[in-house]
Design an enzyme around this catalytic site. Structure first.
Site, PDB file in Angstrom:
ATOM      1  N   GLN A  18      29.296  59.569 -49.254  1.00 61.22           N
ATOM      2  CA  GLN A  18      29.058  59.623 -47.632  1.00 61.22           C
ATOM      3  C   GLN A  18      30.218  60.336 -46.823  1.00 61.22           C
ATOM      4  O   GLN A  18      30.030  60.873 -45.968  1.00 61.22           O
ATOM      5  CB  GLN A  18      28.974  58.174 -47.419  1.00 61.22           C
ATOM      6  N   ARG A  56      19.906  55.355 -46.426  1.00 64.59           N
ATOM      7  CA  ARG A  56      21.433  54.944 -46.268  1.00 64.59           C
ATOM      8  C   ARG A  56      21.584  54.135 -45.352  1.00 64.59           C
ATOM      9  O   ARG A  56      22.518  53.140 -45.424  1.00 64.59           O
ATOM     10  CB  ARG A  56      22.163  56.311 -46.154  1.00 64.59           C
ATOM     11  N   TYR A  70      25.310  52.387 -54.699  1.00 67.62           N
ATOM     12  CA  TYR A  70      23.919  53.181 -54.787  1.00 67.62           C
ATOM     13  C   TYR A  70      23.463  53.744 -53.515  1.00 67.62           C
ATOM     14  O   TYR A  70      24.305  53.753 -52.421  1.00 67.62           O
ATOM     15  CB  TYR A  70      22.753  52.309 -55.380  1.00 67.62           C
ATOM     16  N   GLU A  71      22.676  54.792 -53.623  1.00 65.76           N
ATOM     17  CA  GLU A  71      22.039  55.562 -52.442  1.00 65.76           C
ATOM     18  C   GLU A  71      23.414  56.486 -51.976  1.00 65.76           C
ATOM     19  O   GLU A  71      23.467  56.744 -50.829  1.00 65.76           O
ATOM     20  CB  GLU A  71      21.577  54.585 -51.492  1.00 65.76           C
ATOM     21  N   GLY A  72      24.207  56.871 -52.912  1.00 69.11           N
ATOM     22  CA  GLY A  72      25.330  57.737 -52.397  1.00 69.11           C
ATOM     23  C   GLY A  72      26.378  57.022 -52.567  1.00 69.11           C
ATOM     24  O   GLY A  72      26.744  56.055 -51.581  1.00 69.11           O
TER      25      GLY A  72
END
Lengths: 598, 598
Positions: free
Chosen positions: A444, A297, A437-439
Site C-alpha cells: 500500500q 482494500r 492480506y489484500e496487499g
C-alpha cells in the site's frame, strides 16, 4: 460471549456532518437513499450484526472451520447465520438493483461493512470476497458471464473467491505460474493456489472462483496473466450447479486468527484441467484484478476499523464491570477500573483513533460514490484521484492501527486479557491479518508513494493539503471553545507543514536514489493517515460546535466529539513530527547498513 | 522448527564496552568471573539455549501443558530438557555458592536469562519463578526454612511458585482474602489462587509454593498480608517430599500464548488447611514480596528483550531465504526480500531497538551488582537508586516494545507470518503476556512516576539526565564520523531537554491534580526507556568509534554499531517529542471526558 452494538449515532454523525449524506443521496441512481431509508437500513444491519453474527463469533474462533476428506465444514451456526444474512439482502448491499442488489451508496455500505466486520470478521470475509468476484465480473465480464453468474452471486446463493497467490507468487504476482489451455468455448485451468479465503465451505451449493493463470503463448511477467471464472460445480444447461469441476481443496491453513474463515489450498486441473471462462481479454487479468482489488482494500481498511471498534466496546464494557483498586481522585472506594486515569486514557486513545479511522474510511466511500455517480466529469475526475489517494491510506493505516488498538484492548483486561475465554485476544489475533492480506502495508505504501504522490509530482496530495489548510480560518474564528480550537489548529497546521516537506523530500529523493522513497513509504502512509484523520476530527469538532451553538442535538454527545478531537490533536498528531524526522533525516541511514550485517 | 543462536558478540560488546564487566568482575565475591570464565559460561549457556531449549519451543506451543484429573503434564521432551538444564547448574546461575549456586554476577546472568527466554520463553518461566521463590526465602526466611528448602530449589530439584493473585485481587493485592490459621509450629492455609505460573507440573518431585494470605486478626488492606512457604508435598523428617499437602490444581488456563507454561488455579485448604510456614514476620508479606518482585520484573523486561531477539532472528532468516519481487536498485533479478528497502528498514528497526533494550537491561543488572557488592556505601546507595529507577523502565518499556517488535517479525513474513507452522506468530502471542504479568505497564509506570520521580522531587532522575548530558562533549569531539555523532548528539540533547520538562511538569501537575501524573505515566515510562536506550546507543557508537580508530576488532561489526545507533537516533528518538507533547499538552484533556461518554 461478548456483545456488539453498532455505533449508529457516531456513524450518522460522520455521514451527515462530514460526508454530506444528503448530497450523496441525491446523486443519480441513489435517490432512494432518503434519510428514512438510510436510517432503516442502518437499524436493520445493526440487528443482523448484533443479533445474528456477533453471537457466533467466539464459537467460530474456538471451533474453526474444519477440513476433512477434501471438504470444509464451517462452525456450528454459521450456515443458518449465512442464510439469514443473505435473506436480508446484505450480500448485495452495494450492488445494482439490476442484478438483485440493494443499490446502497458506498457511504452507507461503509457503515454496513463496518458493522458486519465488527460483529464477526471471520464470517464477513465470505461476502467480502464474493463482492470482489462480483466486481471483477461486473467490470470486465461478458454479458453472458454476467447473466449466468451475477444474480446468484449478488443474492449470495453462490459465493466468490479470488485466486491470486501461489507459493512462489505472493506480493509479486508477476510470478504466477498456473496455466490456462484454450479449449472449445472455454479454457482448461491447472495449478496450485494458496491462501484462498473461503476457497471451500458448506454455506452454499456453488463457489465461483476467480483465477489468475497464464495462456501457453502469453508474454512473461505481469502482462501475460489472464483472469478466469472457474465454478466449483460447472453449470448445467439450466444454469444450475452440475458436474464437479476439476478443482480440489487440498487443505486449509492453521492460522493465528480468523479461525472461522477457511483459508484453502486449491489444486486446479489434477484430472486434466478445470473448466474456466475468460473474463474480458487474455493477458489483461492483473489489470482487471487491481481495479477490483481497490474496493477490497477499502473494505479491509474498514475491517481494521471494525475490529478495533469491537475491541473497544469489549474493553469499555470490562472496564465498567471490573472492580480493582481505589482510583486516585475518588473517595477511597474500590471502584471499576474505568475510573483509573490510565484506563481512561487507554479507552479514549482507542475511541479517538477509531473515530478518525471511521471518518477517513467514510470519506473514501463518499469519494467512490461521487466518482461513480456525479454528473459532472470534473467532479468525477477529482473524486477518482481522491479515492485513489485515500485507498492505500485507509487500507494501510486503519489496519496497522487496528493491531495496536486491539492490543490496548487486551491490556485493559489485565491478566484476563490473555485468557482466551475473555475474547479480547481473539480480536488481537484477528486484527493481525489485516495489514497483510489484500496487499501488505508495504505494498500500500509503495502504491501511495510511487503511483499516488511521485507520479503526478505531488499534485493530488498537495490539493488535499491545501484543502486542509482551509480549516485554519474556521478554527481561528471558533469562539465557543477557543482552547480546543487552538489545539486543533496548531496540530493540524504543524502536520500539514510536515507533510508538505515530506512531499518535497519524496520528489527530490526519488531523483537521487529510487530506494529512498521506498525506505520511507510506510512512514509516509502512516503520516497521511494520521493527518487526514486529524483533519476530519477537527471538522467533526467544528460541526459539533456549530450544533451546540445552535442548541441542536445532545450536548453531552457533541461535547464528547470536541474533547475526543482535542485528544487526537494532542496525543496522536504529534506522531507526525516523528515520522517526518525519520523520513527526512533517517532514510539514507537504512541503506547504509549492509544487509549482511543484519 | 526455527533456530536460535545466542548473540554472544553483541552481548559481550555491551557487557565490556558499556557495563564495565572488568569492574563488576572485581567486586568482592565475584572475583571468579574472569573473562575466561564469563566466556565459557556464555558459550555453555548458548549451547543449552540453542540445542536443548530452542528445539522444543514450537512443539511446546502446539502441544501445550495439559491438565487432567488434578495433574499437569508438560509437553514432550520438557522433562528431559529440564533435567539437562538443572544438571548444567543454570537454575542457580545467580545464587550464592553457599546454597549450590554458580554465583555469577547479575550482569552475566542477564545475558544467560536473555538466552533462555529467547530460546523458550514458556520453559524459562519455570526457573524464573523458582528464582523468585528462592529470593523471597533467602531475603526473609528463617535459617531453618533456608536449610530445608534452598539447596533443592537452587539446584532445581524442586521448583518454586508465587501465589499472589486471587479472582478479586489482581493489580490490587490489598484485596487478598486467602486465610492462614495459626497451628502447632506452622499455619493452615486456605483460599483460591489464580494465574499461578507452573502451579503444577511433572518436571520435579516437589513444588514449593510461596503464598500470600491473611492471619485471622490481621489488619485490613496491604498491612495485613503474610507470606508462607507451602510445599506441594510436606517434607518428612529427612527433608524428603512426604505426604501430599492440602493443595490442588483445579484447572489450568487456555491462553493466547506461552502454552507450554501451565497457568494454574490452585485451591488451598479444601480438606482443612494446607500446611504452611511463615516467612519472616506476620503482616509483612507484601513488603517481602515486592523486594523479590523487583528482580522478577527485571527478568520479565529481559524476557521482552529475549522474545524480540528470537523474532528478529527468525525474520532475518526468512528474509534471506524468501525470494519475491525484483528489489528497486538491483539489476532486475528476483532476489530474497532482505534486499527490499522496506524489509531492510523493518529488520534494522527490530535490531536497533533490541540493542537499546539489551543495553538498558544490562545497565540495570550492573547496578544490581554494584548495589549488592560494592564496598563503598555511597556507591551502593547510588546504584540502589539507579536500579530502582531502571527496574520499572526495563520491565515496562522492553515488554511494550516486544509486542511491537514481534509484530514486525510477523509482518516481515507476509502471509506466511499468519500461518502458525511458520513460528513467527508464536513469538507475537508469547510476547503479549509480558506487559501484563509481574505488574502491568501501568503499575510499572505508576511506580516510576510516583515512587521514583515525584517522591524524591526528581533528584534521582535529574542525576541521570545530568550524566547523559555529559555525552555531548564526547560526541562533539568525535572526529571519525561527524555526521553520525551530530545526529546522535542532536537527538540525545533534544530528548534530555524534553525529559527535563516532563519532570518539571510532573512535579507541578502532582500538586494540582494527583490524577494528572497517572494519566501521563505510561508515556513517561516509554519516554525514559527510549531516551536511556538512546544514551546507551550513543555510548555504543562512541565505543565502536574508539575501537575502529585504534584499529581493534572487526571493522564491519563496529561500523554496524555506529549505523544502528544513528538509525535509533533518527527513527526512534523522535518519539520522545511526541510523548512530551502528549504529556504536557494533553493530560488534562483525558480527564475532561466523562467516563459515561466512553
Amino acid at each position: 460471549m461478548t456483545i456488539y452494538t453498532a455505533p449508529i449515532r457516531d456513524m450518522r454523525f460522520i455521514m451527515e456532518e462530514l460526508c454530506g449524506l444528503d448530497e450523496i443521496a441525491s446523486l443519480p441512481g441513489l435517490e432512494e437513499a432518503t434519510p428514512d431509508v438510510v436510517g432503516a437500513v442502518l437499524e436493520e444491519a445493526a440487528k443482523v450484526a448484533g443479533e445474528v453474527l456477533a453471537p457466533i463469533n467466539q464459537q467460530g474462533d474456538v471451533q474453526g472451520s474444519v477440513w476433512s476428506d477434501g471438504k470444509v465444514t464451517t462452525p456450528d451456526g454459521w450456515k443458518d447465520a449465512y442464510a439469514t444474512f443473505i435473506a436480508g439482502g446484505w450480500n448485495g448491499a452495494v450492488n445494482e438493483p439490476e442484478w438483485g442488489g440493494m443499490g446502497l451508496p458506498w457511504l452507507v455500505n461503509a457503515a454496513v461493512q463496518e458493522m458486519i466486520h465488527s460483529a464477526n470478521m471471520a464470517f464477513a470475509l465470505c461476502p467480502m470476497l464474493t463482492q470482489g468476484a462480483i466486481e471483477a465480473i461486473t467490470l470486465n465480464g461478458s454479458e453472458e458471464l454476467k447473466q449466468r453468474f451475477l444474480p446468484k452471486m449478488v443474492s449470495g446463493e453462490w459465493t466468490g473467491t479470488m485466486n491470486l497467490t501461489e507459493p512462489q507468487a505472493g506480493s509479486d504476482l508477476s510470478a504466477v505460474r498456473s496455466r490456462a489451455e484454450r479449449a472449445d468455448g472455454h479454457y482448461l485451468i491447472s495449478g496450485q493456489k494458496i491462501f484462498i479465503t473461503y476457497g471451500d465451505h458448506d454455506l452454499t451449493d456453488n463457489i465461483i472462483h476467480l483465477v489468475l493463470a497464464r495462456c501457453p503463448d502469453a508474454p512473461p511477467g505481469v502482462k501475460g496473466i489472464s483472469l478466469f471464472v472457474v465454478p466449483k460445480f460447472i453449470l448445467d444447461d439450466n444454469g444450475a450447479p452440475g458436474e464437479l469441476n476439476d478443482v480440489q481443496c487440498v487443505s486449509i491453513e492453521h492460522k493465528l486468527g480468523i479461525h472461522g474463515s477457511p483459508t484453502a489450498v486449491l489444486s486446479f486441473g489434477d484430472k486434466g484441467g478445470a473448466v474456466g471462462y475468460l473474463v474480458g481479454e487474455e493477458n489483461r487479468g492483473l489489470e482487471y484484478m487491481f481495479v477490483m482489488m481497490n474496493l477490497e482494500r477499502l473494505v479491509v481498511g474498514i475491517q481494521g476499523l471494525g475490529i478495533s471498534e469491537r475491541a473497544y466496546q469489549q474493553a469499555v464494557s470490562y472496564a465498567r464491570e471490573r472492580v480493582q483498586g481505589q482510583p486516585v481522585g475518588t473517595k477511597g472506594e474500590r471502584l471499576p477500573i474505568i475510573h483509573h486515569p490510565n484506563i481512561r486514557r487507554k479507552l479514549l486513545a482507542m475511541r479517538a483513533e477509531i473515530e478518525a479511522m471511521r471518518a477517513v474510511a467514510f470519506a473514501a466511500a463518499r469519494a467512490s460514490d461521487l466518482y461513480d455517480r456525479h454528473p459532472d466529469a470534473a467532479v468525477q475526475a477529482f473524486n477518482k484521484a481522491r479515492l485513489e489517494l485515500l485507498t492505500p491510506i485507509v487500507k494501510g493505516w486503519c489496519t496497522e492501527r487496528s493491531v495496536e488498538l486491539t492490543s490496548i484492548g487486551v491490556q485493559v483486561h489485565g491478566g484476563m486479557g490473555y485468557i482466551e475465554e475473555t475474547g479480547a485476544s481473539q480480536h488481537f489475533r484477528d486484527a493481525r491479518i489485516t495489514p497483510i492480506y489484500e496487499g501488505t502495508t508495504a505494498i500500500q505504501a509503495n502504491d501511495l508513494v510511487g503511483r499516488k504522490i511521485i507520479r503526478d509530482k505531488g499534485q493530488t496530495v498537495r490539493a488535499l493539503l491545501d484543502e486542509m489548510r482551509g480549516l485554519e480560518s474556521a478554527l481561528a474564528s471558533n469562539r465557543d471553545d477557543q482552547a480546543s480550537a487552538a489545539a486543533l489548529s496548531a496540530a493540524l497546521m504543524a502536520g500539514i507543514a510536515d507533510a508538505s516537506s515530506v512531499v518535497d523530500w519524496l520528489l527530490d529523493a526519488a531523483g537521487r536514489d529510487q530506494r529512498l522513497p521506498l525506505v520511507a513509504a510506510n512512514y509516509v502512509l502512516l503520516l497521511f493517515g494520521t493527518l487526514i484523520g486529524g483533519h476530519e476530527m477537527a471538522r467533526a469538532a467544528l460541526a459539533a460546535g456549530r450544533r451546540l451553538a445552535a442548541g441542536e442535538g445532545d450536548p453531552a454527545f457533541l461535547t464528547a466529539k470536541i474533547t475526543t478531537a482535542r485528544y487526537y490533536a494532542e496525543h496522536v498528531m504529534p506522531r507526525i513530527a516523528g515520522f517526518t524526522r525519520a523520513i527526512i533525516d533517517g532514510s539514507a541511514t537504512v541503506l547504509a547498513l549492509d544487509t549482511e550485517l543484519l
